[in-house]
Design a protein around this motif. Structure first.
Motif, mmCIF file in Angstrom:
data_model
loop_
_atom_site.group_PDB
_atom_site.id
_atom_site.type_symbol
_atom_site.label_atom_id
_atom_site.label_comp_id
_atom_site.label_asym_id
_atom_site.label_seq_id
_atom_site.Cartn_x
_atom_site.Cartn_y
_atom_site.Cartn_z
ATOM 1 N N ASN A 77 0.930 -1.197 -0.048
ATOM 2 C CA ASN A 77 -0.117 -0.069 0.002
ATOM 3 C C ASN A 77 0.794 1.297 0.091
ATOM 4 N N THR A 78 0.210 2.238 -0.546
ATOM 5 C CA THR A 78 0.805 3.703 -0.530
ATOM 6 C C THR A 78 -0.183 4.472 0.617
ATOM 7 N N MET A 79 0.589 5.151 1.708
ATOM 8 C CA MET A 79 -0.274 5.809 2.726
ATOM 9 C C MET A 79 -0.757 7.079 2.322
ATOM 10 N N SER A 80 -2.269 7.400 2.435
ATOM 11 C CA SER A 80 -2.957 8.404 2.250
ATOM 12 C C SER A 80 -2.691 9.270 3.378
ATOM 13 N N THR A 81 -3.060 10.593 3.191
ATOM 14 C CA THR A 81 -2.835 11.701 4.212
ATOM 15 C C THR A 81 -3.584 11.377 5.518
ATOM 16 N N ASP A 82 -4.964 10.721 5.228
ATOM 17 C CA ASP A 82 -5.908 10.302 6.227
ATOM 18 C C ASP A 82 -5.280 9.229 7.347
ATOM 19 N N ARG A 83 -4.653 8.393 6.622
ATOM 20 C CA ARG A 83 -3.888 7.048 7.036
ATOM 21 C C ARG A 83 -2.695 7.577 7.964
ATOM 22 N N ILE A 84 -2.087 8.438 7.287
ATOM 23 C CA ILE A 84 -0.683 9.057 8.161
ATOM 24 C C ILE A 84 -1.303 9.820 9.558
ATOM 25 N N ARG A 85 -2.446 10.479 9.420
ATOM 26 C CA ARG A 85 -2.819 11.103 10.664
ATOM 27 C C ARG A 85 -3.247 10.113 11.550
ATOM 28 N N ASP A 86 -3.794 8.918 11.282
ATOM 29 C CA ASP A 86 -4.241 7.939 11.960
ATOM 30 C C ASP A 86 -3.003 7.096 12.567
ATOM 31 N N ILE A 87 -2.131 6.995 11.819
ATOM 32 C CA ILE A 87 -0.890 6.238 12.372
ATOM 33 C C ILE A 87 -0.189 7.094 13.460
ATOM 34 N N ALA A 209 5.783 16.915 15.677
ATOM 35 C CA ALA A 209 6.762 17.549 14.707
ATOM 36 C C ALA A 209 6.861 16.488 13.526
ATOM 37 N N SER A 210 7.215 15.239 13.594
ATOM 38 C CA SER A 210 7.491 14.271 12.797
ATOM 39 C C SER A 210 5.842 14.111 11.885
ATOM 40 N N GLU A 211 4.814 14.320 12.439
ATOM 41 C CA GLU A 211 3.539 14.327 11.617
ATOM 42 C C GLU A 211 3.370 15.365 10.680
ATOM 43 N N ARG A 212 3.915 16.499 11.077
ATOM 44 C CA ARG A 212 3.705 17.905 10.467
ATOM 45 C C ARG A 212 4.714 17.747 9.139
ATOM 46 N N MET A 213 5.924 17.167 9.495
ATOM 47 C CA MET A 213 6.906 16.853 8.518
ATOM 48 C C MET A 213 6.624 15.895 7.326
ATOM 49 N N VAL A 214 6.126 14.731 7.671
ATOM 50 C CA VAL A 214 5.595 13.641 6.826
ATOM 51 C C VAL A 214 4.431 14.232 6.022
ATOM 52 N N LEU A 215 3.466 14.916 6.555
ATOM 53 C CA LEU A 215 2.272 15.282 5.944
ATOM 54 C C LEU A 215 2.717 16.460 4.820
ATOM 55 N N GLY A 216 3.645 17.294 5.292
ATOM 56 C CA GLY A 216 4.348 18.295 4.382
ATOM 57 C C GLY A 216 4.922 17.910 3.137
ATOM 58 N N LEU A 217 5.681 16.562 3.520
ATOM 59 C CA LEU A 217 6.527 16.000 2.583
ATOM 60 C C LEU A 217 5.664 15.325 1.429
ATOM 61 N N VAL A 218 4.422 14.639 1.933
ATOM 62 C CA VAL A 218 3.311 14.151 1.294
ATOM 63 C C VAL A 218 2.779 15.032 0.180
ATOM 64 N N GLY A 219 2.495 16.211 0.761
ATOM 65 C CA GLY A 219 1.914 17.173 -0.114
ATOM 66 C C GLY A 219 2.853 17.764 -1.058
ATOM 67 N N GLU A 220 4.133 17.950 -0.669
ATOM 68 C CA GLU A 220 5.094 18.111 -1.633
ATOM 69 C C GLU A 220 5.116 17.315 -2.803
ATOM 70 N N ALA A 221 5.310 16.136 -2.625
ATOM 71 C CA ALA A 221 5.183 15.052 -3.782
ATOM 72 C C ALA A 221 4.059 15.040 -4.369
ATOM 73 N N ALA A 222 2.827 15.325 -3.827
ATOM 74 C CA ALA A 222 1.689 15.327 -4.689
ATOM 75 C C ALA A 222 1.557 16.584 -5.574
ATOM 76 N N THR A 223 2.285 17.746 -5.381
ATOM 77 C CA THR A 223 2.231 18.888 -5.890
ATOM 78 C C THR A 223 3.276 18.389 -7.261
ATOM 79 N N GLY A 224 4.356 17.977 -6.852
ATOM 80 C CA GLY A 224 5.144 17.572 -7.888
ATOM 81 C C GLY A 224 4.499 16.579 -8.938
ATOM 82 N N VAL A 225 3.789 15.475 -8.715
ATOM 83 C CA VAL A 225 3.327 14.699 -9.567
ATOM 84 C C VAL A 225 2.299 15.386 -10.374
ATOM 85 N N ALA A 226 1.483 16.364 -9.792
ATOM 86 C CA ALA A 226 0.352 16.996 -10.518
ATOM 87 C C ALA A 226 1.089 18.025 -11.553
ATOM 88 N N THR A 227 2.320 18.505 -10.922
ATOM 89 C CA THR A 227 3.238 19.447 -11.877
ATOM 90 C C THR A 227 3.302 18.874 -13.167
#
Length: 233
Positions: A77-87, A209-227
């Motif tokens: 699996n690939t982890m979604s943002t909702d799943r990461i928050r739950d983790i 802090a780890s949660e904020r970092m991981v979610l931020g990086l997931v957002g960056e990756a999603a933006t890069g894919v969209a671009t």
């Protein structure tokens, strides 16, 4: 009459062992998100039947580690943002309770925490960032293990496997692992010194802090894919 209970118990134990080996592959980073889990190949590698492997994959699917697709097989699996928050919600709930209760931890349990941190520090010195991530996850498992609950230990291994999949969104493992090495050491030393309240505060800050970092990086990756998709269009 043939007693089938022993055969059933053995089949269940074999499936659980196969699931644990695959789970360990996820924790160590050797099975990344999107990796196809081919029945014939994996059954041969693990020394089990295909039916047993299917049961192992079913167990991993219930933990959110594997997706099983009709006529296409299973993939990691690939982890979604909702799943990461739950983790992270689960991690805060269990790990902070463990730190609160660690005054009754056995010497062996405390030694396991120290051993995991030393392994992380060795891996950092060697520049082995994948191993840094693995050893750090084992450090958090060792904290939970101070509670002395095999059921929690088993459940938390699945959580740490999901955490590894969340890390995998970033190709540069040093970027996502290096900030936490010194904090693992700080929390370890506070636990060993008996400063449980301070260790709990440090761990809470760490996880937030780890949660904020991981979610931020997931957002960056999603933006890069969209671009990239927009450029190809």
């Amino acid at each position: 009459m043939l007693d089938m209970s022993g055969c059933i118990d053995m089949a269940v134990a074999t499936a659980e062992r196969a699931a644990e080996e695959l789970r360990e592959g996820i924790v160590t980073g050797s099975l990344a998100p999107g990796t196809p889990l081919r029945e014939v190949t994996l059954a041969a590698e693990l020394g089990v039947s295909r039916n047993t492997l299917r049961e192992a994959l079913r167990l991993l699917a219930t933990e959110g580690l594997v997706s099983q697709r009709l006529h296409k097989g299973a993939v990691v699996n690939t982890m979604s943002t909702d799943r990461i928050r739950d983790i992270y919600l689960v991690r805060r709930t269990i790990e902070l309770r463990a730190v609160e209760e660690c005054g009754s931890a056995t010497p062996a349990a405390l030694a396991a925490i120290e051993g995991a941190v030393r392994a992380t520090e060795r891996a950092e010195r060697a520049g082995d960032w994948r191993e840094v991530g693995t050893s750090s996850l084992r450090f958090h498992c060792a904290i939970v293990a101070t509670l002395g609950s095999p059921m929690l230990d088993q459940m938390f291994r699945g959580v740490t496997a999901q955490q590894r999949l969340a890390f995998a969104v970033v190709a540069d493992e040093r970027r996502i692992q290096q900030p936490w090495v010194s904090l693992d050491r700080e929390i370890c030393d506070l636990i060993h010194a008996g400063y449980r309240a301070a260790a709990g505060r440090a761990l809470r800050d760490y996880l937030e802090a780890s949660e904020r970092m991981v979610l931020g990086l997931v957002g960056e990756a999603a933006t890069g894919v969209a671009t990239d998709l927009a450029k190809e269009a």
